[in-house]
Design a protein around this motif. Sequence first.
Motif, mmCIF file in Angstrom:
data_model
loop_
_atom_site.group_PDB
_atom_site.id
_atom_site.type_symbol
_atom_site.label_atom_id
_atom_site.label_comp_id
_atom_site.label_asym_id
_atom_site.label_seq_id
_atom_site.Cartn_x
_atom_site.Cartn_y
_atom_site.Cartn_z
ATOM 1 N N ASP A 56 0.806 -1.213 0.000
ATOM 2 C CA ASP A 56 0.000 0.000 0.000
ATOM 3 C C ASP A 56 0.842 1.267 0.000
ATOM 4 N N GLY A 57 2.154 1.121 -0.001
ATOM 5 C CA GLY A 57 3.006 2.295 0.054
ATOM 6 C C GLY A 57 3.029 2.945 1.422
ATOM 7 N N LEU A 58 2.578 2.234 2.453
ATOM 8 C CA LEU A 58 2.526 2.801 3.795
ATOM 9 C C LEU A 58 3.861 2.628 4.503
ATOM 10 N N ARG A 59 4.216 3.621 5.321
ATOM 11 C CA ARG A 59 5.486 3.608 6.013
ATOM 12 C C ARG A 59 5.290 3.531 7.522
ATOM 13 N N ARG A 60 6.348 3.125 8.208
ATOM 14 C CA ARG A 60 6.307 3.065 9.665
ATOM 15 C C ARG A 60 7.662 3.495 10.215
ATOM 16 N N PRO A 61 7.697 3.965 11.458
ATOM 17 C CA PRO A 61 8.972 4.360 12.062
ATOM 18 C C PRO A 61 9.676 3.167 12.678
ATOM 19 N N LYS A 62 10.973 3.292 12.898
ATOM 20 C CA LYS A 62 11.726 2.239 13.551
ATOM 21 C C LYS A 62 12.981 2.834 14.190
ATOM 22 N N VAL A 63 13.366 2.272 15.312
ATOM 23 C CA VAL A 63 14.608 2.683 15.960
ATOM 24 C C VAL A 63 15.782 2.312 15.064
ATOM 25 N N GLY A 64 16.669 3.242 14.837
ATOM 26 C CA GLY A 64 17.849 2.966 14.027
ATOM 27 C C GLY A 64 17.654 3.153 12.546
ATOM 28 N N ALA A 65 16.424 3.482 12.110
ATOM 29 C CA ALA A 65 16.205 3.717 10.685
ATOM 30 C C ALA A 65 16.882 5.021 10.265
ATOM 31 N N GLU A 66 17.043 5.190 8.986
ATOM 32 C CA GLU A 66 17.686 6.395 8.473
ATOM 33 C C GLU A 66 16.889 7.635 8.857
ATOM 34 N N MET A 67 17.580 8.653 9.324
ATOM 35 C CA MET A 67 16.965 9.935 9.642
ATOM 36 C C MET A 67 17.014 10.853 8.429
ATOM 37 N N PRO A 68 16.092 11.814 8.323
ATOM 38 C CA PRO A 68 16.220 12.831 7.271
ATOM 39 C C PRO A 68 17.553 13.565 7.421
ATOM 40 N N ASN A 69 18.085 14.030 6.322
ATOM 41 C CA ASN A 69 19.365 14.734 6.350
ATOM 42 C C ASN A 69 19.170 16.166 6.830
ATOM 43 N N GLY A 70 19.676 16.439 8.024
ATOM 44 C CA GLY A 70 19.526 17.779 8.575
ATOM 45 C C GLY A 70 18.141 18.031 9.123
ATOM 46 N N ARG A 71 17.842 19.297 9.298
ATOM 47 C CA ARG A 71 16.553 19.678 9.872
ATOM 48 C C ARG A 71 16.094 20.980 9.228
ATOM 49 N N PRO A 72 14.796 21.111 8.953
ATOM 50 C CA PRO A 72 14.296 22.318 8.287
ATOM 51 C C PRO A 72 14.549 23.592 9.103
ATOM 52 N N SER A 73 14.527 24.704 8.412
ATOM 53 C CA SER A 73 14.842 25.987 9.036
ATOM 54 C C SER A 73 13.810 26.415 10.068
ATOM 55 N N TRP A 74 12.595 25.846 10.008
ATOM 56 C CA TRP A 74 11.560 26.303 10.943
ATOM 57 C C TRP A 74 11.728 25.715 12.344
#
Length: 432
Positions: free
Chosen positions: A108-126
């Motif tokens: 279904d293209g659905l996602r879930r979180p997990k410990v140790g999974a890849e984090m987004p690169n950096g963090r938005p300016s807000w």
Amino acid sequence: SITTAILFVTAPILISTTSRNAHVSTSAFTPSRIVSPHIFPLFSATADEQSKQEDKEFVPYIITRGDGSTGGGGLPMPNKSKNMKQKLEVDMTAANANTQDVDDVDDDGLRRPKVGAEMPNGRPSWFRVPAPSQSEKSRYAEVKNSLQDLNLHTVCEEAQCPNIGECWNGGTGTIMLLGDTCTRGCMFCAVDTSQAPPPPDPFEPFKTADAISRWGVDYIVLTSVDRDDIPDGGSGHFAATVELIKHQKPEMLVECLVSDFRGDLEAVSKIALSGLDVYAHNVETVERLQKFVRDPRAGYQQSLSTLEHAKKVKPGLYTKTSIMLGLGETDEEVTQAMKDLRAIDVDVVTFGQYLRPTDNHLSVVDYVTPEKFDEFRRIGEELGFKYVASGPMVRSSYKAGEFYIEHMIKKERNEQEQEEQNQDRDIIMNKQ
């Protein structure tokens, strides 16, 4: 002639945040940015050449760090269909999609979180919040010192909330009852856990009422860790605290952000009838992601049942909940959660970005844009919530929301009193 040049380039210190469960931290200096490797040997370049090399190599920090728009993505939901994986592999080969891993896509293209999974690169300016004031005369220091003197705990500190400086400088704090150790282990929360935490302080309700009277605030939030080791989940402790606060300051508005008490509706009734003004309990995330985010003893329907029961036993009681975003939920799931909450007449909902407190907690799947938060606010208002607080840095206990709720409650109660007075006047006039 050869000019000696020594170059020191330092990385800026960045005030960043992690979750509601978040804390304020500073980024480490990056060694490669402290001293350029190209300045050795020291006599290898003229000043002009060194300047050109420096201009060529300089890259803004936010670019090297990333803006949160790439990376992350979480993991696919488990138990994928083998046939679907084979079909995807064929389709992807035909499309020359050599950069996409079959295992990163599910039916279904659905996602879930997990410990140790890849984090987004950096963090938005807000994601920028003011650091707490370091002045000993600040309101922040006043609140912090009064809590230490009375040996009270706040969720602001224990959950490492990023808004602690703003809230405490504004005189708002959320007191955490029943100690600072939780019996559950939700994968988003930074509070300490244990199956056998120390017993609650029997004098805590008295000390809490005393501390609140010292602050001089009109709206206070009481919350707690989960205490599954106590027969009533600590509901009696909560109720006693509310009653003592109301005794000392009847006009004080009290919000209780409480556990689900493992579905014990008698415990819910005890708090709902204690004299509080707002009964809050967080469902935390959409229904599909509950088992990945919350402790196994918690659950979506169980949470809804407690919110519904509080309103049933005390009509007119305001109910409130909070949902974290950025854990892999879809827009449709968020909207459905709001519909489920309105079906049981929940009055207030808040939305905030999930931020990982430590590497041992769930990774962020994605950073939700301010525009998307505003869209959810609009949908919530259209569905009939009395108040929707929605933004990246919004948390379930946040002074801006409490300020609005305080005035909303007072306004509605004044209107109700005025209506009752008008009815009494009409009755008297009809008798005459």
